[in-house]
Every structure is written in C-alpha cells, then in structure tokens.
Design a protein around this motif. Structure first.
Motif, PDB file in Angstrom:
ATOM      1  N   ASP A  41       0.828  -1.214   0.000  1.00  0.00           N
ATOM      2  CA  ASP A  41       0.000   0.000   0.000  1.00  0.00           C
ATOM      3  C   ASP A  41       0.859   1.259   0.000  1.00  0.00           C
ATOM      4  O   ASP A  41       0.480   2.283  -0.584  1.00  0.00           O
ATOM      5  CB  ASP A  41      -0.929   0.028   1.218  1.00  0.00           C
ATOM      6  CG  ASP A  41      -2.009  -1.038   1.181  1.00  0.00           C
ATOM      7  OD1 ASP A  41      -2.258  -1.617   0.098  1.00  0.00           O
ATOM      8  OD2 ASP A  41      -2.600  -1.308   2.244  1.00  0.00           O
ATOM      9  N   GLU A  42       2.006   1.196   0.666  1.00  0.00           N
ATOM     10  CA  GLU A  42       2.863   2.372   0.795  1.00  0.00           C
ATOM     11  C   GLU A  42       3.922   2.485  -0.295  1.00  0.00           C
ATOM     12  O   GLU A  42       4.308   3.597  -0.664  1.00  0.00           O
ATOM     13  CB  GLU A  42       3.541   2.355   2.171  1.00  0.00           C
ATOM     14  CG  GLU A  42       2.555   2.533   3.304  1.00  0.00           C
ATOM     15  CD  GLU A  42       3.151   2.297   4.678  1.00  0.00           C
ATOM     16  OE1 GLU A  42       4.383   2.397   4.829  1.00  0.00           O
ATOM     17  OE2 GLU A  42       2.370   1.993   5.594  1.00  0.00           O
TER      18      GLU A  42
ATOM     19  N   ASP B 191      -1.514   1.499  -5.527  1.00  0.00           N
ATOM     20  CA  ASP B 191      -2.451   1.637  -6.626  1.00  0.00           C
ATOM     21  C   ASP B 191      -2.972   3.070  -6.575  1.00  0.00           C
ATOM     22  O   ASP B 191      -3.308   3.554  -5.492  1.00  0.00           O
ATOM     23  CB  ASP B 191      -3.599   0.636  -6.428  1.00  0.00           C
ATOM     24  CG  ASP B 191      -4.573   0.621  -7.583  1.00  0.00           C
ATOM     25  OD1 ASP B 191      -5.053   1.695  -7.990  1.00  0.00           O
ATOM     26  OD2 ASP B 191      -4.868  -0.491  -8.077  1.00  0.00           O
ATOM     27  N   PRO B 192      -3.041   3.765  -7.699  1.00  0.00           N
ATOM     28  CA  PRO B 192      -3.535   5.152  -7.682  1.00  0.00           C
ATOM     29  C   PRO B 192      -4.937   5.297  -7.067  1.00  0.00           C
ATOM     30  O   PRO B 192      -5.271   6.343  -6.519  1.00  0.00           O
ATOM     31  CB  PRO B 192      -3.548   5.553  -9.158  1.00  0.00           C
ATOM     32  CG  PRO B 192      -2.625   4.613  -9.837  1.00  0.00           C
ATOM     33  CD  PRO B 192      -2.635   3.341  -9.036  1.00  0.00           C
TER      34      PRO B 192
END
Length: 154
Positions: A101-102, A106-107
């Motif tokens: 996630d970091e 994903d935009p």
C-alpha cells in the motif's frame, strides 16, 4: 534459475521461504484467510492453472498450513481450511499488504483495509519488545546470534 531449496542457508527466513516462497502460496493463504475454501473459489479468485493450484494446495496440506476436509461424498469433494500455522502468517501478510500500500501503491488506493471487528479501527502490525512492552523502531532492532548460530556453523 534459482534453486527450489536453501539448504546451505542457516536462516529462519530461508526456511520460511521453503514453505511459503512459491509464487502463488501466499495468495492462496490470503484467500483462505478471507474465507475461500473450495478449489473453484481459489481458481476463480487467482486465475491460476488447475494443475498449479492442485500442486500448491497439496503442498500447503503437506506443510500443515491447510487441512483438507471432505464436504461431499459422491463425488468426493474437498475444501481447504487454514490451520493455526496459516493463521500465524497473518502478521506477515498484513506487513506485506501495508508495504505494498505504501511502496507499490495503486492510484485508486488500497484494495483492502485491515479493520478491527471490535471497534472499527484500522489494524497495523508493530514491532514491540516482549521484555518491556515498548514499541520499537527498526533502528532499535538488533539481530543477535541465536542458539542455532554457533562458531562451527558460521
């Protein structure tokens, strides 16, 4: 091509990779943690070839991460349930998820958020000292020799 074993490594991470290091393994464990149980559910979720999934499920049963249980007699059909050994991977799975996630985001944002069923807050994994209970940063972690690391084995 990399070999499939790490027999010359005196390392807990290498031993762990022997069990969960194949490409699909952690995703199968993830899906089992999410409640998928049947072969077709895993295949639909992952888009994995049937022969590869069969091999991975068999290995996970052999390694004690999943247990195979018959849910239908004729024809015989089985489901795969996570064991305590698989449930103990939750912290590692959450760490990988949060890292992704970091650092491989994903935009649109994270696909899943780990929530606490008790209060609705977010769940994060943390480094905590078992001696004093204090939260520890990565800079304060010392990787010291353990009992398996002796002069004759280094």
């Amino acid at each position: 091509m990399l070999g499939r074993t790490y027999e010359n490594q005196l390392c807990s991470i290498a031993r762990t990779l022997e069990v969960v290091g194949e490409r699909w393994t952690l995703l199968i464990i993830r899906d089992a943690q999410l409640g998928l149980r049947r072969f077709e559910e895993f295949q639909d979720s992952l888009g994995i070839a049937r022969n590869v999934l069969t091999n991975r499920l068999s290995k996970l049963v052999d390694d004690g991460l999943l247990e195979r249980a018959c849910y239908q007699e004729r024809p015989a059909r089985y489901e795969y349930r996570p064991t305590k050994k698989a449930e103990d991977l939750l912290t590692a799975l959450l760490s990988l998820m949060h890292w992704g996630d970091e650092h491989a985001e994903d935009p649109a944002g994270p696909p899943r958020i780990a929530g606490h069923a008790g209060c609705g807050g977010n769940v994060r994994e943390r480094l905590v000292c078992t001696g004093c209970g204090q939260r520890v940063t990565s800079e304060a972690v010392l990787l010291l020799p353990g009992p398996a690391l002796t002069e004759s084995r280094t």
